[in-house]
Write a protein that holds these residues in place. Structure first.
Motif, PDB file in Angstrom:
ATOM      1  N   GLY A   1      -9.027   6.300  -2.005  1.00 60.70           N
ATOM      2  CA  GLY A   1      -9.079   5.047  -2.735  1.00 60.70           C
ATOM      3  C   GLY A   1      -8.209   4.918  -3.963  1.00 60.70           C
ATOM      4  O   GLY A   1      -8.357   3.985  -4.740  1.00 60.70           O
ATOM      5  N   VAL A   2      -7.283   5.846  -4.158  1.00 62.99           N
ATOM      6  CA  VAL A   2      -6.377   5.757  -5.295  1.00 62.99           C
ATOM      7  C   VAL A   2      -5.387   4.626  -5.039  1.00 62.99           C
ATOM      8  O   VAL A   2      -4.889   4.468  -3.923  1.00 62.99           O
ATOM      9  CB  VAL A   2      -5.639   7.106  -5.506  1.00 62.99           C
ATOM     10  N   LYS A   3      -5.111   3.825  -6.057  1.00 65.11           N
ATOM     11  CA  LYS A   3      -4.168   2.710  -5.906  1.00 65.11           C
ATOM     12  C   LYS A   3      -2.777   3.228  -5.559  1.00 65.11           C
ATOM     13  O   LYS A   3      -2.399   4.323  -5.946  1.00 65.11           O
ATOM     14  CB  LYS A   3      -4.127   1.885  -7.187  1.00 65.11           C
ATOM     15  N   ALA A   4      -2.015   2.388  -4.849  1.00 66.74           N
ATOM     16  CA  ALA A   4      -0.710   2.773  -4.324  1.00 66.74           C
ATOM     17  C   ALA A   4       0.221   3.312  -5.399  1.00 66.74           C
ATOM     18  O   ALA A   4       0.863   4.355  -5.213  1.00 66.74           O
ATOM     19  CB  ALA A   4      -0.063   1.594  -3.607  1.00 66.74           C
ATOM     20  N   SER A   5       0.302   2.615  -6.525  1.00 66.22           N
ATOM     21  CA  SER A   5       1.236   3.043  -7.569  1.00 66.22           C
ATOM     22  C   SER A   5       0.892   4.435  -8.097  1.00 66.22           C
ATOM     23  O   SER A   5       1.778   5.282  -8.259  1.00 66.22           O
ATOM     24  CB  SER A   5       1.227   2.028  -8.714  1.00 66.22           C
ATOM     25  N   LEU A   6      -0.384   4.689  -8.334  1.00 62.97           N
ATOM     26  CA  LEU A   6      -0.805   6.007  -8.816  1.00 62.97           C
ATOM     27  C   LEU A   6      -0.614   7.067  -7.736  1.00 62.97           C
ATOM     28  O   LEU A   6      -0.176   8.184  -8.030  1.00 62.97           O
ATOM     29  CB  LEU A   6      -2.258   5.980  -9.294  1.00 62.97           C
ATOM     30  N   ALA A   7      -0.905   6.726  -6.483  1.00 66.32           N
ATOM     31  CA  ALA A   7      -0.733   7.679  -5.380  1.00 66.32           C
ATOM     32  C   ALA A   7       0.733   8.114  -5.277  1.00 66.32           C
ATOM     33  O   ALA A   7       1.022   9.302  -5.118  1.00 66.32           O
ATOM     34  CB  ALA A   7      -1.209   7.064  -4.068  1.00 66.32           C
ATOM     35  N   VAL A   8       1.651   7.152  -5.399  1.00 69.70           N
ATOM     36  CA  VAL A   8       3.076   7.484  -5.345  1.00 69.70           C
ATOM     37  C   VAL A   8       3.467   8.317  -6.562  1.00 69.70           C
ATOM     38  O   VAL A   8       4.208   9.290  -6.436  1.00 69.70           O
ATOM     39  CB  VAL A   8       3.940   6.213  -5.220  1.00 69.70           C
TER      40      VAL A   8
ATOM     41  N   THR B   1       0.835  -1.196   0.000  1.00 67.51           N
ATOM     42  CA  THR B   1       0.000   0.000   0.000  1.00 67.51           C
ATOM     43  C   THR B   1       0.872   1.249   0.000  1.00 67.51           C
ATOM     44  O   THR B   1       2.064   1.182   0.329  1.00 67.51           O
ATOM     45  CB  THR B   1      -0.909   0.051   1.256  1.00 67.51           C
ATOM     46  N   ALA B   2       0.254   2.355  -0.308  1.00 68.48           N
ATOM     47  CA  ALA B   2       0.975   3.626  -0.273  1.00 68.48           C
ATOM     48  C   ALA B   2       1.406   3.957   1.151  1.00 68.48           C
ATOM     49  O   ALA B   2       2.434   4.607   1.353  1.00 68.48           O
ATOM     50  CB  ALA B   2       0.098   4.742  -0.834  1.00 68.48           C
TER      51      ALA B   2
ATOM     52  N   ALA C   1       4.483  16.051  -0.545  1.00 71.05           N
ATOM     53  CA  ALA C   1       4.343  14.742  -1.192  1.00 71.05           C
ATOM     54  C   ALA C   1       3.693  13.730  -0.250  1.00 71.05           C
ATOM     55  O   ALA C   1       2.837  12.941  -0.673  1.00 71.05           O
ATOM     56  CB  ALA C   1       5.702  14.237  -1.657  1.00 71.05           C
ATOM     57  N   LEU C   2       4.084  13.751   1.018  1.00 75.64           N
ATOM     58  CA  LEU C   2       3.512  12.797   1.971  1.00 75.64           C
ATOM     59  C   LEU C   2       2.030  13.078   2.222  1.00 75.64           C
ATOM     60  O   LEU C   2       1.226  12.145   2.318  1.00 75.64           O
ATOM     61  CB  LEU C   2       4.298  12.818   3.280  1.00 75.64           C
ATOM     62  N   VAL C   3       1.661  14.343   2.314  1.00 80.26           N
ATOM     63  CA  VAL C   3       0.248  14.687   2.501  1.00 80.26           C
ATOM     64  C   VAL C   3      -0.569  14.234   1.291  1.00 80.26           C
ATOM     65  O   VAL C   3      -1.644  13.638   1.441  1.00 80.26           O
ATOM     66  CB  VAL C   3       0.067  16.200   2.769  1.00 80.26           C
ATOM     67  N   LEU C   4      -0.052  14.488   0.098  1.00 78.04           N
ATOM     68  CA  LEU C   4      -0.769  14.048  -1.104  1.00 78.04           C
ATOM     69  C   LEU C   4      -0.885  12.529  -1.133  1.00 78.04           C
ATOM     70  O   LEU C   4      -1.935  11.992  -1.495  1.00 78.04           O
ATOM     71  CB  LEU C   4      -0.083  14.553  -2.370  1.00 78.04           C
ATOM     72  N   LEU C   5       0.159  11.839  -0.735  1.00 73.22           N
ATOM     73  CA  LEU C   5       0.133  10.379  -0.692  1.00 73.22           C
ATOM     74  C   LEU C   5      -0.965   9.891   0.247  1.00 73.22           C
ATOM     75  O   LEU C   5      -1.743   8.992  -0.100  1.00 73.22           O
ATOM     76  CB  LEU C   5       1.499   9.858  -0.246  1.00 73.22           C
ATOM     77  N   VAL C   6      -1.073  10.482   1.414  1.00 72.98           N
ATOM     78  CA  VAL C   6      -2.103  10.096   2.383  1.00 72.98           C
ATOM     79  C   VAL C   6      -3.494  10.413   1.846  1.00 72.98           C
ATOM     80  O   VAL C   6      -4.398   9.572   1.873  1.00 72.98           O
ATOM     81  CB  VAL C   6      -1.870  10.783   3.747  1.00 72.98           C
ATOM     82  N   VAL C   7      -3.678  11.616   1.336  1.00 73.25           N
ATOM     83  CA  VAL C   7      -5.004  12.036   0.852  1.00 73.25           C
ATOM     84  C   VAL C   7      -5.462  11.159  -0.311  1.00 73.25           C
ATOM     85  O   VAL C   7      -6.604  10.691  -0.325  1.00 73.25           O
ATOM     86  CB  VAL C   7      -4.999  13.533   0.457  1.00 73.25           C
ATOM     87  N   THR C   8      -4.591  10.923  -1.277  1.00 76.86           N
ATOM     88  CA  THR C   8      -4.995  10.104  -2.416  1.00 76.86           C
ATOM     89  C   THR C   8      -5.285   8.673  -1.984  1.00 76.86           C
ATOM     90  O   THR C   8      -6.204   8.039  -2.508  1.00 76.86           O
ATOM     91  CB  THR C   8      -3.924  10.118  -3.533  1.00 76.86           C
ATOM     92  N   SER C   9      -4.550   8.172  -1.014  1.00 74.90           N
ATOM     93  CA  SER C   9      -4.814   6.828  -0.501  1.00 74.90           C
ATOM     94  C   SER C   9      -6.153   6.771   0.227  1.00 74.90           C
ATOM     95  O   SER C   9      -6.893   5.797   0.099  1.00 74.90           O
ATOM     96  CB  SER C   9      -3.695   6.383   0.435  1.00 74.90           C
TER      97      SER C   9
END
Length: 183
Positions: free
Chosen positions: A125-132, A57-58, A114-122
């Protein structure tokens, strides 16, 4: 609610009142530790790039990013505290620790977008690869944005500052490309 007020002299207050928002942002960035901000962003992006394919997971990317950025922050504090006397002379350890921790806090802040965006997109429900990938592209924008602000701060034309921002963003693009090769 308590508010902390900073009082400026009349001349400083008049200067600040005439200052544009972008100039104020640039001045505050320059007064802080812009190098630390960039280091934090680069470290976070590099760790994301290297770890994203090895976790389910992200959220599995966040821990390594926080660990690496924290270690770098602590290393910067250590170096600043114990190498500083060679350059700056003698001062109490507590003063050096406090000053170094404050100065180097920008390293921690550099990775926050970047970390905030990673958390928010996760969370949405955004998939891990796209979130990263999205977080890495935000890092590209952050690196380019800081370079643009720096260019304008020192008086470069918009075109020259934009060219510099493209050059700075190239490092972020290399991280995105590296993620593709690593995974």
């Amino acid at each position: 609610m308590l508010a902390v007020l900073t009082f400026a002299s009349g001349a400083e207050e008049a200067h600040m009142a005439g200052e544009t928002v972008s100039r104020r942002v640039a001045r505050r960035m320059a007064e802080g530790n812009p190098a630390g901000l960039l280091y934090g962003a680069i470290l976070t992006g590099a760790v994301m790039s290297a770890t994203a394919g090895h976790v389910a997971t992200a959220y599995g990317v966040i821990g390594p990013c926080l660990f690496v950025v924290a270690v770098y922050w602590l290393a910067d504090i250590y170096v600043r505290v114990f190498a500083g006397p060679f350059r700056d002379g003698r001062s109490p350890l507590s003063h050096r620790l406090r000053a170094a921790a404050g100065h180097e806090s920008r390293v921690l802040l550099g990775g926050v977008p970047a970390l905030v965006l990673l958390v928010v997109t996760s969370l949405v429900g955004v998939k891990a690869s796209l979130a990263v990938d999205l977080a890495l592209w935000l890092t590209v924008v952050e690196l380019g944005g800081v370079a643009y602000i720096a260019g304008r701060y020192v008086g470069s034309s918009r075109a020259a500052a934009f060219r510099e921002s493209l050059a700075a963003a190239l490092l972020g693009v290399l991280m995105v490309v590296a993620k593709s090769f690593l995974h």
